[in-house]
Design a protein around this motif. Structure first.
Motif, PDB file in Angstrom:
ATOM      1  N   PRO A   4       0.806  -1.225   0.000  1.00  0.00           N
ATOM      2  CA  PRO A   4       0.000   0.000   0.000  1.00  0.00           C
ATOM      3  C   PRO A   4       0.836   1.269   0.000  1.00  0.00           C
ATOM      4  O   PRO A   4       0.361   2.313  -0.468  1.00  0.00           O
ATOM      5  N   TRP A   5       2.077   1.243   0.517  1.00  0.00           N
ATOM      6  CA  TRP A   5       2.859   2.478   0.567  1.00  0.00           C
ATOM      7  C   TRP A   5       3.391   2.901  -0.795  1.00  0.00           C
ATOM      8  O   TRP A   5       3.785   4.043  -0.969  1.00  0.00           O
ATOM      9  N   HIS A  89      -0.908  -5.724  15.719  1.00  0.00           N
ATOM     10  CA  HIS A  89      -0.917  -5.604  14.254  1.00  0.00           C
ATOM     11  C   HIS A  89       0.487  -5.781  13.677  1.00  0.00           C
ATOM     12  O   HIS A  89       0.792  -5.237  12.608  1.00  0.00           O
ATOM     13  N   GLU A  94       3.285  -4.577   6.356  1.00  0.00           N
ATOM     14  CA  GLU A  94       2.085  -4.040   5.709  1.00  0.00           C
ATOM     15  C   GLU A  94       0.956  -3.822   6.716  1.00  0.00           C
ATOM     16  O   GLU A  94       0.267  -2.797   6.686  1.00  0.00           O
ATOM     17  N   THR A  95       0.746  -4.768   7.631  1.00  0.00           N
ATOM     18  CA  THR A  95      -0.310  -4.600   8.638  1.00  0.00           C
ATOM     19  C   THR A  95       0.027  -3.469   9.607  1.00  0.00           C
ATOM     20  O   THR A  95      -0.863  -2.728  10.042  1.00  0.00           O
ATOM     21  N   GLU A  96       1.309  -3.327   9.934  1.00  0.00           N
ATOM     22  CA  GLU A  96       1.713  -2.204  10.785  1.00  0.00           C
ATOM     23  C   GLU A  96       1.451  -0.873  10.089  1.00  0.00           C
ATOM     24  O   GLU A  96       0.952   0.084  10.706  1.00  0.00           O
ATOM     25  N   PHE A  97       1.786  -0.811   8.809  1.00  0.00           N
ATOM     26  CA  PHE A  97       1.570   0.422   8.049  1.00  0.00           C
ATOM     27  C   PHE A  97       0.091   0.759   7.960  1.00  0.00           C
ATOM     28  O   PHE A  97      -0.298   1.915   8.136  1.00  0.00           O
ATOM     29  N   ASN A  98      -0.752  -0.238   7.677  1.00  0.00           N
ATOM     30  CA  ASN A  98      -2.190   0.018   7.548  1.00  0.00           C
ATOM     31  C   ASN A  98      -2.778   0.537   8.858  1.00  0.00           C
ATOM     32  O   ASN A  98      -3.616   1.438   8.858  1.00  0.00           O
ATOM     33  N   PHE A  99      -2.347  -0.021   9.980  1.00  0.00           N
ATOM     34  CA  PHE A  99      -2.867   0.427  11.272  1.00  0.00           C
ATOM     35  C   PHE A  99      -2.399   1.849  11.587  1.00  0.00           C
ATOM     36  O   PHE A  99      -3.187   2.700  11.985  1.00  0.00           O
ATOM     37  N   ASP A 100      -1.102   2.121  11.388  1.00  0.00           N
ATOM     38  CA  ASP A 100      -0.565   3.432  11.739  1.00  0.00           C
ATOM     39  C   ASP A 100      -1.056   4.514  10.788  1.00  0.00           C
ATOM     40  O   ASP A 100      -1.392   5.624  11.212  1.00  0.00           O
ATOM     41  N   PHE A 101      -1.098   4.201   9.491  1.00  0.00           N
ATOM     42  CA  PHE A 101      -1.482   5.219   8.514  1.00  0.00           C
ATOM     43  C   PHE A 101      -2.971   5.512   8.555  1.00  0.00           C
ATOM     44  O   PHE A 101      -3.410   6.590   8.152  1.00  0.00           O
ATOM     45  N   SER A 102      -3.772   4.587   9.067  1.00  0.00           N
ATOM     46  CA  SER A 102      -5.208   4.820   9.179  1.00  0.00           C
ATOM     47  C   SER A 102      -5.568   5.655  10.397  1.00  0.00           C
ATOM     48  O   SER A 102      -6.739   5.978  10.595  1.00  0.00           O
TER      49      SER A 102
END
Length: 361
Positions: A4-5, A89, A94-102
């Motif tokens: 996603p990044w 997460h 990727e799961t870390e990024f999705n949680f933090d970026f959301s």
């Protein structure tokens, strides 16, 4: 499927740097909170052992306890967020990024910002109150800092509202209330620091203030210089990220975490120093400016107050008041000594004349 990044033009190194801004500043916050805790318990000890009225001691103890408790809760929430990010997460980057970026846990972020805003409000009120005391209750001096406190409180409310509504102001056409909030907080701290520094230098003299360790400590603690400096650094870091549009800027979270602890440390140091009997008596701030000799005498006598603990606070205050009065009457005492000397010389001259007259007879 691409990560996603990549939709934002980021690399894996950018995402890893972003994740580090959640972990490493949290470690720094824990370290700073340990320092705050030590200062808090020392100040609380001096408040308990002080001979001041019980109502005053209870009020000051309640203020520093609130600041320490708020920072403790913030530390706990911050590490709870780190736990959600890297444990709950932490399956993959990727799961870390999705949680933090959301935005992560919105309720947790709101709680942290509310506690930070309350702590800053209380700390700034302490600074404004100290300015008011140092200037002899002159309301004109604290008018502008007081207005900045009101403005920063309103902007803090708007920051919280923006989080609730999940509005992203960065790079948009909306006002950046976080930038306004940091600016008003920095303005309040800087004005109070400058006013307190000016008062200390005017009363003691610049040379006398920097000649002893006590004078240097008085300047650093009374003016809350650390508080102003860290918010200047935080404002510069945040403004740089906002106006340059840097996607991943790892410097801003560090002064942000330090500012959380400094917000509690600066007022606690001021209150602890007052209750330990190491600060000047309130009436000494309203006396007229002293000559250079008087300032040196005052600095020398006040440096002896380090030997007095909480049990000697009353004696220390009395001694300081006595020395201040002696300095004010320095010229009058010198004039009296000159007059007495002249009278003694006159008496001796008359005695010699009488003796000579008696010899001639």
């Amino acid at each position: 499927m691409s990560p996603p990044w990549e939709d934002y033009g980021w690399t894996v190194a950018d995402v890893q740097a972003l994740m580090s801004t959640s972990l490493h500043p949290s470690i720094l916050l824990a370290f700073c909170h340990g320092i705050h805790t030590s200062i808090f318990f020392v100040a609380l000890y001096y408040i308990i052992e002080s001979t001041q009225p019980i109502r005053k001691r209870m009020t000051l103890a309640g203020i520093i306890t609130f600041l320490w408790f708020a920072n403790t809760v913030i530390l706990g929430l911050q590490w709870k967020y780190v736990d959600h990010l890297f444990i709950a997460h932490g399956t993959s980057l990727e799961t870390e990024f999705n949680f933090d970026f959301s935005g992560g846990d919105i309720a947790m972020l709101i709680a942290i910002d509310v506690l930070r805003a309350l702590s800053v409000f209380v700390a700034d009120l302490i600074l404004v109150w100290r300015c008011w005391v140092l200037y002899g209750g002159n309301l004109k001096v604290i008018a502008l800092p007081g207005l900045c406190v009101i403005t920063e409180t309103l902007s803090a409310c708007m920051v919280i509202v923006s989080i609730v509504e999940d509005i992203n102001f960065v790079g948009g056409s909306q006002a950046n209330w976080t930038l306004v909030y940091y600016s008003m907080t920095m303005a309040t701290n800087s004005m109070c620091t400058i006013l307190i520094l000016f008062r200390i230098v005017r009363i003691s003299g610049l040379g006398a203030s920097l000649k002893t360790y006590r004078g240097i400590i008085e300047i650093l603690v009374e003016s809350a210089a650390m508080y102003a400096i860290i918010y200047i650094a935080l404002l510069i870091a945040y403004a740089y990220q906002f106006y340059t549009g840097v996607a991943v800027f790892t410097a801003e979270p560090y002064p942000e975490m330090i500012s959380i602890s400094i917000t509690g440390i600066a007022p606690t140091l001021i209150i602890g120093r007052v209750m330990a009997g190491q600060s000047r008596p309130n009436d000494s701030w309203t006396r007229p400016s002293l000559p250079h000799m008087g300032s040196d005498v005052l600095s020398s006598t006040e440096s002896l107050q380090f030997a007095g603990g909480p049990n000697h606070s009353t004696q220390t205050t009395s001694a300081s008041t006595g020395h201040a009065t002696a300095d004010i009457d320095l010229e009058a005492q010198a004039q009296e000594i000159v007059e007495e000397t002249r009278e003694q010389d006159g008496d001796e001259g008359r005695a010699e004349a009488d003796a000579l007259a008696s010899g001639k007879v």
